[in-house]
Write an enzyme that holds these catalytic residues in place. Structure first.
Site, short mmCIF file in Angstrom:
data_model
loop_
_atom_site.label_atom_id
_atom_site.label_comp_id
_atom_site.label_asym_id
_atom_site.label_seq_id
_atom_site.Cartn_x
_atom_site.Cartn_y
_atom_site.Cartn_z
N GLU A 164 40.38 2.01 52.56
CA GLU A 164 41.25 2.99 51.90
C GLU A 164 41.52 2.63 50.44
OE1 GLU A 164 44.35 2.67 54.75
OE2 GLU A 164 44.04 4.71 55.48
N ARG B 188 48.46 5.45 47.25
CA ARG B 188 48.23 6.20 48.48
C ARG B 188 49.50 7.00 48.76
NH1 ARG B 188 49.38 4.56 54.12
NH2 ARG B 188 48.33 6.08 55.43
N HIS C 274 39.19 6.64 63.55
CA HIS C 274 40.00 5.62 62.86
C HIS C 274 40.97 5.06 63.90
CE1 HIS C 274 42.32 4.10 59.24
NE2 HIS C 274 43.15 3.90 60.24
N LEU C 275 40.71 3.81 64.32
CA LEU C 275 41.50 3.23 65.41
C LEU C 275 42.15 1.94 64.91
CD1 LEU C 275 38.68 3.71 68.09
CD2 LEU C 275 40.59 5.26 67.61
N GLY C 276 43.38 2.08 64.41
CA GLY C 276 44.14 0.91 63.96
C GLY C 276 45.43 0.88 64.77
N ASN C 277 46.57 0.59 64.12
CA ASN C 277 47.84 0.76 64.82
C ASN C 277 48.07 2.24 65.08
OD1 ASN C 277 48.81 -1.94 65.13
ND2 ASN C 277 49.02 -2.00 62.89
N ASN D 62 49.84 0.65 48.04
CA ASN D 62 50.01 1.32 49.32
C ASN D 62 51.43 0.97 49.78
OD1 ASN D 62 49.80 2.19 51.96
ND2 ASN D 62 47.71 1.42 52.21
N LYS E 79 51.68 -3.03 50.06
CA LYS E 79 50.37 -3.67 49.93
C LYS E 79 49.83 -3.28 48.56
CE LYS E 79 49.33 -2.43 54.49
NZ LYS E 79 48.40 -1.79 55.39
P1 ADP Z 1 46.83 -0.35 60.40
O1 ADP Z 1 46.70 0.92 61.17
O2 ADP Z 1 48.22 -0.89 60.37
O3 ADP Z 1 46.14 -0.33 59.05
P2 ADP Z 1 44.62 -2.02 61.28
O4 ADP Z 1 43.54 -1.03 60.97
O5 ADP Z 1 44.62 -3.29 60.51
O6 ADP Z 1 46.06 -1.40 61.28
O7 ADP Z 1 44.50 -2.35 62.84
C1 ADP Z 1 45.39 -3.24 63.45
C2 ADP Z 1 45.06 -3.34 64.91
O8 ADP Z 1 43.69 -3.73 65.07
C3 ADP Z 1 45.83 -4.44 65.63
O9 ADP Z 1 47.07 -3.99 66.09
C4 ADP Z 1 44.92 -4.76 66.80
O10 ADP Z 1 45.26 -3.93 67.89
C5 ADP Z 1 43.54 -4.36 66.33
N1 ADP Z 1 42.64 -5.50 66.20
C6 ADP Z 1 42.51 -6.36 65.18
N2 ADP Z 1 41.57 -7.30 65.47
C7 ADP Z 1 41.12 -7.02 66.72
C8 ADP Z 1 40.15 -7.60 67.60
N3 ADP Z 1 39.45 -8.68 67.25
N4 ADP Z 1 39.95 -7.02 68.79
C9 ADP Z 1 40.64 -5.93 69.17
N5 ADP Z 1 41.57 -5.33 68.41
C10 ADP Z 1 41.79 -5.86 67.19
#
Ligand code: ADP
Length: 417
Positions: A396, A97, A220-223, A7, A14
């Site tokens: 992923e 990816r 899908h809630l990440g960055n 990735n 990664k």
């Molecule tokens: P990416 O989109 O880079 O793959 P991830 O899916 O790993 O990112 O999500 C990263 C985000 O997850 C962090 O920026 C943070 O906001 C959130 N996160 C991680 N652990 C927690 C937690 N325990 N509580 C709330 N938010 C979290």
């Protein structure tokens, strides 16, 4: 069958290594045997690698090029304390990816010279990522020689969205020029839809439907954050569009804003395209509103201390997410399963509770006790909730490994080999 998954980011790499039986289709995701990550700025890098047995290697490095960084990372697979292989040449297939398949690619493909040219031809849509991904393929050529390589596209599973969901209501010729809604996070949305069908299939008490016909809204809630509407296992709408900037409020990205604001900033603030890019991609979202952080954990901590802008950032995040879930349910004509996935989706009970609070009219009733319990791949709706609410771990890399298996396992097990 030994599968390496890469990735590639513009200043990060990664990688994961899996071993699966060549003659049996892989089912549940195993932990990778080896998992590495390297990030760099200039000629300095930090590397972190771990194995499923718990060995860890961390290093700060000074090297000259992306190629050096990535080769150094991959050599920890067969040399040193986190070694997982006798030799790199034992690897059977490498999956990549690829963030953007443009209008060309829907399904995963074996990488050929023609495929590389087609990927390069859409590089203006995501220049930094695509350059890194093509370089990743070259690094594998150099290290492993003629091993099969597979490209899996993050836009792929959205390619079948109806034309009206793919087309912006701008001038008609935008679409022909490639200015259209592509959508992203497709690899994980598709994986989550399949996993959701598996999980719900095991719990027929509240859903009598065939898993394939489920109406799924995947968050899908990440960055980066996006929501997708999935029917019959395929995406029919999603919140990200031409770029990963459209849609929800994210860690540092604004998501959708009135395009008139950009015209105003260009005219009145004399901002150029680079400054607008910087503001919308890096200085907005949770960070831009709160002034605290892009990380939901910091936002939640600041909220507990009474920081009003952190609370506002959280409320905007949830408000936009709820609106998107409602919009996707409308696109599907109903909702059977809501999925939360990726860093924020998997970990933030507060965010899930606030989001579901207003969604009972869609048949979603959260069980507060289950929501607090940090078990992945589980159902957190009440027993009598008409629709299910699932928390599913983003996988992923495993989804890419599975595609590698599908495309190459038969050639490894055929009697001619
Ligand atoms: P990416 O989109 O880079 O793959 P991830 O899916 O790993 O990112 O999500 C990263 C985000 O997850 C962090 O920026 C943070 O906001 C959130 N996160 C991680 N652990 C927690 C937690 N325990 N509580 C709330 N938010 C979290």
């Amino acid at each position: 069958m030994k599968i390496l998954v890469l990735n590639s980011g513009s200043s990060s790499q990664k990688a994961c290594f899996y071993e699966v039986a060549a003659d049996t289709p892989p089912t549940r995701p195993p932990a990778p045997l080896w998992e590495g990550r390297i990030e760099w700025t200039g000629d300095k890098a930090s590397m972190s690698v771990k194995t499923c047995q718990g060995s860890v290697q961390k290093e700060g490095l000074k090297l000259s090029s992306r190629k050096d960084f990535v080769q150094h990372l991959l050599h920890t697979l067969d040399v040193g304390p986190v070694r997982a292989l006798t030799s790199l040449s034992d690897i059977d297939v490498v999956g990549h990816r690829v963030v953007h398949g443009g209008a060309h690619f829907e399904e995963p493909v074996i990488v050929t010279p023609e495929v590389r040219s087609a990927i390069a031809s859409v590089s203006t849509l995501a220049p930094l990522h695509i350059r890194a991904e093509l370089e990743g393929m070259e690094i594998i050529d150099n290290l492993l020689g003629p091993v099969p390589q597979v490209a899996v596209f993050d836009t792929g599973s959205h390619r079948q969205m109806p034309l009206y969901a793919q087309t912006y209501p701008g001038p008609y010729d935008w679409f022909a020029k490639g200015i259209r809604r592509y959508g992203f996070h497709g690899i994980n949305h598709e994986y989550c839809a399949a996993r959701a069908a598996q999980l719900v299939g095991k719990e027929p008490r509240s859903l009598k439907k065939e898993p394939r016909s489920l109406k799924i809204v995947s968050c899908h809630l990440g960055n980066g954050c996006s929501v997708a509407a999935i029917q019959d296992g395929r995406s029919i709408d999603t919140t990200m569009g031409f770029t990963p900037l459209e849609g929800l409020a994210m860690g540092t990205r604004s998501g959708s804003v009135d395009p008139g604001i950009l015209i105003y900033l260009m005219r009145e603030g004399k901002l150029g395209h680079e400054q607008i890019d910087q503001v919308l991609n890096h200085e907005s979202g949770l960070l831009g509103i709160s002034g605290v952080s892009s990380d939901m954990r910091d936002i939640l901590a600041a909220m507990k201390q009474g920081v009003a802008r952190a609370k506002l950032a959280f409320d905007i995040f949830v408000h936009r997410l709820r609106n998107a879930i409602g919009g996707m349910a409308a696109a599907l004509g109903g909702l059977d399963v809501l999925v939360f996935t990726a860093g924020v989706g998997e970990n933030s009970a507060e965010m899930r509770a606030a989001t579901c609070e207003q969604l009972e009219f869609l048949g979603l009733t959260l069980d507060p006790a289950l929501n607090e319990r940090p078990i992945l791949d589980c159902d957190i709706a009440t027993k009598d909730s008409p629709a299910r609410i699932l928390v599913i771990r983003a996988e992923e890399d495993w989804a890419i490994a599975t595609e590698c298996w599908k495309l190459t396992a038969s050639s490894l097990t055929s009697p001619d080999q």
